[in-house]
Design a protein around this motif. Structure first.
Motif, PDB file in Angstrom:
ATOM      1  N   LEU A  31       0.815  -1.203   0.000  1.00 37.46           N
ATOM      2  CA  LEU A  31       0.000   0.000   0.000  1.00 37.46           C
ATOM      3  C   LEU A  31       0.853   1.259   0.000  1.00 37.46           C
ATOM      4  N   ALA A  32       1.943   1.257   0.758  1.00 35.14           N
ATOM      5  CA  ALA A  32       2.769   2.459   0.873  1.00 35.14           C
ATOM      6  C   ALA A  32       3.314   2.916  -0.489  1.00 35.14           C
ATOM      7  N   PRO A  33       4.066   2.080  -1.220  1.00 35.22           N
ATOM      8  CA  PRO A  33       4.550   2.536  -2.531  1.00 35.22           C
ATOM      9  C   PRO A  33       3.433   2.654  -3.566  1.00 35.22           C
ATOM     10  N   GLY A  34       2.421   1.763  -3.488  1.00 36.16           N
ATOM     11  CA  GLY A  34       1.340   1.816  -4.475  1.00 36.16           C
ATOM     12  C   GLY A  34       0.543   3.100  -4.376  1.00 36.16           C
ATOM     13  N   LEU A  35       0.155   3.473  -3.163  1.00 36.16           N
ATOM     14  CA  LEU A  35      -0.600   4.709  -2.983  1.00 36.16           C
ATOM     15  C   LEU A  35       0.250   5.931  -3.304  1.00 36.16           C
ATOM     16  N   THR A  36       1.546   5.857  -3.030  1.00 37.83           N
ATOM     17  CA  THR A  36       2.434   6.979  -3.366  1.00 37.83           C
ATOM     18  C   THR A  36       2.494   7.190  -4.869  1.00 37.83           C
ATOM     19  N   ILE A  37       2.608   6.098  -5.626  1.00 39.66           N
ATOM     20  CA  ILE A  37       2.631   6.221  -7.088  1.00 39.66           C
ATOM     21  C   ILE A  37       1.327   6.826  -7.595  1.00 39.66           C
ATOM     22  N   ILE A  38       0.191   6.332  -7.078  1.00 38.08           N
ATOM     23  CA  ILE A  38      -1.108   6.845  -7.512  1.00 38.08           C
ATOM     24  C   ILE A  38      -1.239   8.326  -7.186  1.00 38.08           C
ATOM     25  N   LEU A  39      -0.845   8.706  -5.966  1.00 39.29           N
ATOM     26  CA  LEU A  39      -0.978  10.099  -5.531  1.00 39.29           C
ATOM     27  C   LEU A  39      -0.119  11.036  -6.370  1.00 39.29           C
ATOM     28  N   VAL A  40       1.143  10.674  -6.571  1.00 39.82           N
ATOM     29  CA  VAL A  40       2.063  11.558  -7.297  1.00 39.82           C
ATOM     30  C   VAL A  40       1.671  11.651  -8.771  1.00 39.82           C
TER      31      VAL A  40
END
Length: 297
Positions: free
Chosen positions: A245-254
């Protein structure tokens, strides 16, 4: 400044600009912002949950997930941005020469561009990575070599339209040099178009490098990168979903912030688009009011 004010009028664009700015700043100052060494192994903390010392927990080697997430900004965003600038510069040089001089020069350069564009982008990038080898440097080189032609084609079209204007023809008539015309008259006018197409490509390039790293073709261990973090966490995606979730949500957000900011930039640089958007919003508001039974003047 006027363009920045125009962008900030849109609340979503303002939030997107803030997210992108914070991300770039965090990547630039990662050694000072990261709480721990991203590559330091703590086997006794393997798959440990969030704590005060490790807010996002630890991965399969006990490394700090938050620190790796911060250091992952550099290959995922900053280095991709550098590759984007190199692609735009190469494409701009070819596009300016072809669009301004036209004739045989344009025909030769555009045939080269057509040959590059005849290959699907992902396929060409994969082929270049296969020839150059895996690794961050090679994937960035592949980005530059596979994307410059797309920028050249679009920039050429913009330059051709500007070169046909009366003040450019007058400048040629009175003997102004070609380089002076391009530097003083064509480059400043075409910069907004270049900024729009570059910003629209930025988000897709961030997704691509994360995807290639997820497949093992991008940055290699032990260095941190968002796509590689997803790949490392996929074996425990059901028992430890927070690691994905941490890297996945970061990619989606950015990437979402970059895309929203690109749309706002296009609207700020294109008054016709802004007026059309305002008319659409006005019509939507009128329709909503009528559905609610309100009177509209």
């Amino acid at each position: 400044m006027n363009m920045l004010k125009q962008i900030l009028k849109d609340r979503l664009a303002g939030v997107s600009l803030f997210i992108v700015a914070i991300t770039i700043a965090a990547g630039a100052f990662a050694p000072w912002l990261a709480p721990h060494d991203p590559n330091h192994i703590h086997m006794e903390l393997r798959y440990a949950g969030p704590s005060w010392d490790f807010p996002l927990g630890n991965d399969h080697l006990g490394r700090d997930v938050l620190s790796r997430l911060i250091f992952g900004i550099r290959p995922s965003v900053l280095y991709v941005f550098a590759a984007l600038l190199a692609s735009v510069c190469m494409g701009a040089i070819v596009g300016f020469i072809a669009g301004y001089f036209r004739g045989r020069t344009d025909a030769v350069l555009m045939r080269v561009v057509d040959a590059m564009l005849s290959f699907p982008g992902y396929v060409l990038t994969l082929a270049l990575i296969g020839m150059l080898g895996v690794g961050l440097e090679n994937i960035l080189i592949a980005f530059v070599l596979s994307k410059w032609a797309w920028f050249a084609r679009i920039i050429r079209t913009s330059v051709m339209q500007i070169a046909e204007t009366d003040y450019i023809k007058y400048s040629k008539t009175i003997g102004v040099g070609h380089l002076s015309i391009m530097a003083r008259h064509i480059v400043p006018v075409s910069l907004p178009d270049i900024a729009v197409i570059a910003s629209s490509a930025f988000g897709s390039m961030v997704l691509q490098i994360s995807g290639f790293s997820f497949l093992g073709l991008g940055i290699q261990a032990p260095h941190a990168e968002w796509g590689m973090m997803l790949n490392e966490a996929r074996t425990v995606m059901f028992s430890k979903p927070e690691l994905m979730l941490a890297p996945g949500l970061t990619i989606i957000l950015v990437v979402s912030a970059i895309n929203f900011l690109s749309d706002a930039l296009q609207g700020a640089l294109d008054p016709k688009l802004m007026s059309s958007k305002a008319k659409f919003q006005a019509r939507t508001a009128v329709s909503a009011a009528r559905l609610q039974g309100k009177e509209v003047a």
